[in-house]
Design a protein around this motif. Structure first.
Motif, PDB file in Angstrom:
ATOM      1  N   MET A   1       0.741  -1.296  -0.091  1.00 30.41           N
ATOM      2  CA  MET A   1       0.071  -0.001   0.003  1.00 30.41           C
ATOM      3  C   MET A   1       0.840   1.402  -0.013  1.00 30.41           C
ATOM      4  O   MET A   1       0.275   2.334  -0.178  1.00 30.41           O
ATOM      5  CB  MET A   1      -0.871   0.141   1.129  1.00 30.41           C
ATOM      6  N   ALA A   2       2.115   1.051   0.431  1.00 36.00           N
ATOM      7  CA  ALA A   2       2.937   2.479   0.652  1.00 36.00           C
ATOM      8  C   ALA A   2       3.441   2.848  -0.788  1.00 36.00           C
ATOM      9  O   ALA A   2       3.462   2.020  -1.936  1.00 36.00           O
ATOM     10  CB  ALA A   2       4.303   2.102   1.043  1.00 36.00           C
TER      11      ALA A   2
ATOM     12  N   GLY B   1      -2.627   3.924  -5.293  1.00 33.26           N
ATOM     13  CA  GLY B   1      -2.116   5.168  -5.125  1.00 33.26           C
ATOM     14  C   GLY B   1      -2.164   5.388  -3.768  1.00 33.26           C
ATOM     15  O   GLY B   1      -2.224   4.700  -2.676  1.00 33.26           O
ATOM     16  N   ALA B   2      -2.101   6.758  -3.463  1.00 34.96           N
ATOM     17  CA  ALA B   2      -2.179   7.287  -2.111  1.00 34.96           C
ATOM     18  C   ALA B   2      -2.959   8.679  -2.184  1.00 34.96           C
ATOM     19  O   ALA B   2      -2.955   9.503  -3.041  1.00 34.96           O
ATOM     20  CB  ALA B   2      -0.673   7.650  -1.426  1.00 34.96           C
ATOM     21  N   ILE B   3      -3.736   8.909  -1.240  1.00 37.07           N
ATOM     22  CA  ILE B   3      -4.706  10.117  -0.924  1.00 37.07           C
ATOM     23  C   ILE B   3      -4.107  10.695   0.689  1.00 37.07           C
ATOM     24  O   ILE B   3      -4.114   9.746   1.426  1.00 37.07           O
ATOM     25  CB  ILE B   3      -6.135   9.713  -0.742  1.00 37.07           C
ATOM     26  N   VAL B   4      -3.746  12.099   0.591  1.00 35.12           N
ATOM     27  CA  VAL B   4      -3.408  12.520   1.791  1.00 35.12           C
ATOM     28  C   VAL B   4      -4.088  13.436   2.018  1.00 35.12           C
ATOM     29  O   VAL B   4      -4.510  14.622   1.333  1.00 35.12           O
ATOM     30  CB  VAL B   4      -1.886  12.954   1.828  1.00 35.12           C
TER      31      VAL B   4
ATOM     32  N   GLY C   1      -6.042  -1.000  -3.797  1.00 32.01           N
ATOM     33  CA  GLY C   1      -4.476  -0.638  -3.945  1.00 32.01           C
ATOM     34  C   GLY C   1      -4.285   0.943  -3.487  1.00 32.01           C
ATOM     35  O   GLY C   1      -3.370   1.165  -3.646  1.00 32.01           O
ATOM     36  N   THR C   2      -5.174   1.594  -2.864  1.00 28.72           N
ATOM     37  CA  THR C   2      -5.243   2.983  -2.853  1.00 28.72           C
ATOM     38  C   THR C   2      -5.207   3.221  -1.137  1.00 28.72           C
ATOM     39  O   THR C   2      -6.068   2.763  -0.529  1.00 28.72           O
ATOM     40  CB  THR C   2      -6.241   3.804  -3.232  1.00 28.72           C
ATOM     41  N   SER C   3      -4.257   3.838  -0.599  1.00 36.17           N
ATOM     42  CA  SER C   3      -4.221   4.179   0.961  1.00 36.17           C
ATOM     43  C   SER C   3      -4.691   5.544   1.023  1.00 36.17           C
ATOM     44  O   SER C   3      -4.488   6.475   0.238  1.00 36.17           O
ATOM     45  CB  SER C   3      -2.809   3.940   1.485  1.00 36.17           C
TER      46      SER C   3
ATOM     47  N   ALA D   1       4.639  10.034   6.062  1.00 40.93           N
ATOM     48  CA  ALA D   1       3.401   9.215   6.580  1.00 40.93           C
ATOM     49  C   ALA D   1       2.739   8.560   5.464  1.00 40.93           C
ATOM     50  O   ALA D   1       2.444   7.299   5.599  1.00 40.93           O
ATOM     51  CB  ALA D   1       2.484   9.919   7.221  1.00 40.93           C
ATOM     52  N   MET D   2       2.792   9.162   4.086  1.00 39.58           N
ATOM     53  CA  MET D   2       2.172   8.384   2.961  1.00 39.58           C
ATOM     54  C   MET D   2       2.956   7.216   2.529  1.00 39.58           C
ATOM     55  O   MET D   2       2.524   6.269   2.478  1.00 39.58           O
ATOM     56  CB  MET D   2       1.984   9.640   1.781  1.00 39.58           C
ATOM     57  N   GLU D   3       4.226   7.535   2.592  1.00 40.50           N
ATOM     58  CA  GLU D   3       5.207   6.812   2.054  1.00 40.50           C
ATOM     59  C   GLU D   3       5.446   5.199   2.701  1.00 40.50           C
ATOM     60  O   GLU D   3       5.263   4.222   2.597  1.00 40.50           O
ATOM     61  CB  GLU D   3       6.654   6.878   2.323  1.00 40.50           C
ATOM     62  N   ARG D   4       4.880   5.414   4.029  1.00 37.71           N
ATOM     63  CA  ARG D   4       4.842   4.244   5.179  1.00 37.71           C
ATOM     64  C   ARG D   4       3.328   3.944   5.221  1.00 37.71           C
ATOM     65  O   ARG D   4       2.931   2.827   5.758  1.00 37.71           O
ATOM     66  CB  ARG D   4       5.059   4.778   6.355  1.00 37.71           C
ATOM     67  N   GLY D   5       2.534   4.223   4.550  1.00 38.85           N
ATOM     68  CA  GLY D   5       0.853   3.864   4.599  1.00 38.85           C
ATOM     69  C   GLY D   5       0.324   4.079   5.827  1.00 38.85           C
ATOM     70  O   GLY D   5      -0.641   3.404   6.032  1.00 38.85           O
ATOM     71  N   GLU D   6       0.601   4.908   6.435  1.00 39.75           N
ATOM     72  CA  GLU D   6      -0.037   5.404   7.702  1.00 39.75           C
ATOM     73  C   GLU D   6      -1.376   5.792   7.602  1.00 39.75           C
ATOM     74  O   GLU D   6      -1.928   6.277   6.528  1.00 39.75           O
ATOM     75  CB  GLU D   6       0.784   6.484   8.678  1.00 39.75           C
TER      76      GLU D   6
END
Length: 254
Positions: free
Chosen positions: A1-2, A129-132, A171-173, A207-212
């Motif tokens: 997830m990261a 991907g990732a959402i912050v 697959g999106t955190s 934090a995003m890179e760690r999937g927190e």
């Protein structure tokens, strides 16, 4: 997830100043392949960001058509930073402007929701991907002197947790950032120590890179949440005293 910053394609809302600008700068410095800088007024995006490689995209997070157009134009995005925010500096019940709370909810809650709905399929199509979501300590506990801003950010915190549950299978955190006092225009009326926006952005991307799920980004956020956990009544009364001591109300939007 990261998801790593290096090689990512990021979209930052409210990227023309404050924490949003800091995110654009940190992403570019960290090796992002492309960084879209969303702004309600593109002319306000600093020349320095353009020169550094930021791609300016007209965006109003409260306008469905604007958000959809951004998602269609930026189909390579793998990271979304929901930063755009509004703090009306008004009370909630005894408000000078009864419509301010509605506008705060539109920007701070429905804005991120609009972005997540529009970009979730984009992220999924790109392999996840990732959402912050850039939130506030005022959304982690009731903060009387923040008026309608506090409940709007609280709603966005719940949104972050629910969105993460819905989007993980794709697959999106989703990471929620609990931010304290930062040296931005929105907090120009706040006294005391303030964090550098670049520090907040760097912490948020880590934090995003760690999937927190949730990250307190600074000392004020950590200390405030600890104090509230130990004695919520004392915290609430303290915030009420701050509110009642306020003599001037101004409006700020990022």
């Amino acid at each position: 997830m990261a998801v790593q910053v290096a090689g990512s394609v990021a979209f930052v809302t409210g990227g023309n100043r404050g924490i949003g600008r800091a995110f654009v700068e940190e992403l570019l410095a960290g090796g992002a392949a492309r960084v879209y800088c969303g702004a309600r007024t593109p002319a306000e995006v600093p020349d320095e960001l353009r020169a550094a490689g930021a791609v300016v995209v007209p965006l109003d997070v409260t306008d469905d058509a604007s958000v959809v157009a951004a998602a269609q134009a930026c189909g390579d995005v793998t990271v979304v930073i929901n930063n755009a925010g509004l703090h009306g500096r008004d009370r909630l019940v005894l408000a000078q402007d009864p419509q301010m709370a509605r506008r705060e909810m539109e920007v701070n809650y429905f804005g991120p929701l609009n972005m997540i709905r529009a970009f979730a399929p984009v992220l999924a199509a790109n392999g996840g991907g990732a959402i912050v979501n850039v939130l506030s300590v005022a959304g982690a506990m009731p903060t009387a002197f923040m008026g309608g801003y506090s409940p709007a950010k609280s709603a966005a915190l719940f949104l972050s947790i629910i969105a993460r549950a819905e989007l993980e299978p794709n697959g999106t955190s989703v990471t929620a950032l609990i931010v304290g006092s930062v040296d931005t225009r929105m907090a120009d009326h706040v006294e005391g120590a303030k964090e550098d926006p670049r520090t907040i952005a760097a912490t948020g991307l880590q934090a995003m890179e760690r999937g927190e799920r949730i990250r307190d980004t600074d000392a004020m956020a950590i200390e405030a949440r600890a104090k509230y956990a130990l004695d919520p009544v004392r915290w609430e009364r303290g915030m009420a005293k701050v509110m009642n001591a306020t003599t001037s109300l101004n409006t700020g939007r990022s």
